[in-house]
Design an enzyme around this catalytic site. Structure first.
Site, short mmCIF file in Angstrom:
data_model
loop_
_atom_site.label_atom_id
_atom_site.label_comp_id
_atom_site.label_asym_id
_atom_site.label_seq_id
_atom_site.Cartn_x
_atom_site.Cartn_y
_atom_site.Cartn_z
N HIS A 1 20.40 28.38 9.91
CA HIS A 1 19.86 27.30 9.08
C HIS A 1 19.72 27.74 7.64
O HIS A 1 19.36 28.88 7.34
CB HIS A 1 18.49 26.86 9.60
CG HIS A 1 17.87 25.79 8.77
ND1 HIS A 1 16.82 26.01 7.91
CD2 HIS A 1 18.19 24.47 8.65
CE1 HIS A 1 16.50 24.88 7.32
NE2 HIS A 1 17.32 23.93 7.75
N ARG B 1 0.82 -1.22 0.00
CA ARG B 1 0.00 0.00 0.00
C ARG B 1 0.84 1.26 0.00
O ARG B 1 0.39 2.33 -0.41
CB ARG B 1 -0.89 0.03 1.25
CG ARG B 1 -1.86 -1.12 1.36
CD ARG B 1 -2.50 -1.11 2.74
NE ARG B 1 -1.48 -1.23 3.77
CZ ARG B 1 -1.67 -0.91 5.06
NH1 ARG B 1 -2.83 -0.43 5.46
NH2 ARG B 1 -0.69 -1.07 5.92
N HIS C 1 19.62 31.62 7.87
CA HIS C 1 18.72 32.41 8.69
C HIS C 1 18.87 32.07 10.17
O HIS C 1 19.17 30.93 10.53
CB HIS C 1 17.27 32.17 8.27
CG HIS C 1 17.01 32.49 6.83
ND1 HIS C 1 16.06 31.84 6.07
CD2 HIS C 1 17.58 33.41 6.00
CE1 HIS C 1 16.05 32.35 4.84
NE2 HIS C 1 16.97 33.30 4.78
N ARG D 1 16.79 39.27 -0.15
CA ARG D 1 17.23 39.41 1.25
C ARG D 1 18.53 38.63 1.50
O ARG D 1 19.47 39.14 2.10
CB ARG D 1 16.13 38.91 2.18
CG ARG D 1 16.54 38.84 3.64
CD ARG D 1 15.52 38.09 4.46
NE ARG D 1 15.94 37.97 5.84
CZ ARG D 1 15.61 36.98 6.64
NH1 ARG D 1 14.84 35.99 6.18
NH2 ARG D 1 16.01 36.94 7.88
N ASP D 2 18.57 37.37 1.05
CA ASP D 2 19.75 36.56 1.30
C ASP D 2 20.97 37.05 0.52
O ASP D 2 22.09 37.02 1.01
CB ASP D 2 19.47 35.09 0.97
CG ASP D 2 18.47 34.45 1.92
OD1 ASP D 2 18.24 35.03 3.01
OD2 ASP D 2 17.92 33.39 1.58
N LYS E 1 14.21 24.73 15.28
CA LYS E 1 13.51 24.21 14.11
C LYS E 1 13.69 22.70 14.01
O LYS E 1 14.74 22.16 14.36
CB LYS E 1 14.05 24.86 12.82
CG LYS E 1 13.81 26.35 12.74
CD LYS E 1 14.43 26.95 11.49
CE LYS E 1 14.19 28.46 11.43
NZ LYS E 1 14.90 29.09 10.30
N TYR F 1 8.93 22.51 8.13
CA TYR F 1 9.64 22.66 9.39
C TYR F 1 8.75 23.23 10.48
O TYR F 1 7.92 24.10 10.26
CB TYR F 1 10.95 23.43 9.27
CG TYR F 1 10.97 24.66 8.41
CD1 TYR F 1 11.08 25.92 8.98
CD2 TYR F 1 10.94 24.58 7.03
CE1 TYR F 1 11.14 27.06 8.20
CE2 TYR F 1 11.00 25.70 6.23
CZ TYR F 1 11.09 26.94 6.83
OH TYR F 1 11.15 28.07 6.04
#
Length: 199
Positions: A119, A23, A62, A167-168, A72, A132
């Site tokens: 992270h 299954r 981050h 942003r990054d 996290k 997460y």
């Protein structure tokens, strides 16, 4: 499941036991009691996030100010990523180092990272989906980033030019973030986590 500590204090790899039959498959991908036993305190579930990414996208690095920070619990439910945990805690014995764990929809591993750790991840396939669990809700004024391509971090991202958010791409280097006083401290992390521990 097996919960294995990584080389950075406050980071663990979670390896589930999968049960399959014609299954499909079943597994426990998160266990409150088992994680609490390994980590020493419960994970407060305040927010759950889900992101989708195309191949070559890098998200991160981050982190959030401590206290309260943001722990996290990360897994990849579709496709594959290289998940990266970076020690950004000034004064930590492993400050500036990182761990890389492949998360995918085959082994179905997860990574837990404590407050004060950075992270990020890189999508290795198209239509990657990452889920997460977070210990705190998103607070823009307390959320920061370190540039994922900072040579000082020396993260071995896959070949090619990564796709970064605006942003990054504009994030400071580790040295710049430290000089600006943005990084959490190891002492603040230890004090905060000590307050979470169960007797």
């Amino acid at each position: 499941m097996k919960i294995n500590p990584l080389s950075i204090e406050g980071a663990w790899e979670i390896v589930p036991v999968q049960h399959g039959d014609p299954r499909g498959a079943f597994m426990e991908w998160y266990r409150f009691d088992r994680l609490t036993e390994a980590v020493g305190h419960p994970l407060r579930l305040a927010q759950a996030n889900l992101s989708t990414s195309t191949r070559g996208v890098v998200r991160g690095i981050h982190f959030a100010q401590v206290p309260p920070g943001q722990a996290k619990y990360v897994t990849c439910v579709r496709g594959a990523i290289l998940d990266v945990v970076v020690d950004l805690r000034v004064g930590s014995p492993t400050f500036g180092s990182h761990e890389v764990v492949r998360l995918d929809d085959v082994d179905r591993k997860a990574v837990y990272l404590a407050e004060g750790l950075g992270h990020g991840f890189c999508a290795l396939e198209d239509e990657v989906t990452v889920s997460y669990l977070c210990s705190e809700v998103y607070h823009p004024a307390r959320e920061f980033a370190v540039h994922p391509l900072d040579p000082e971090l020396a993260i071995g991202w896959p070949q090619g030019v990564p796709l970064l958010s605006t942003r990054d791409a504009a994030a400071p280097s580790l040295a710049e973030a430290r000089a600006a006083g943005l990084l959490p401290t190891y002492r603040d992390y230890r004090d905060f986590v000590a307050g979470l521990k169960i007797a």
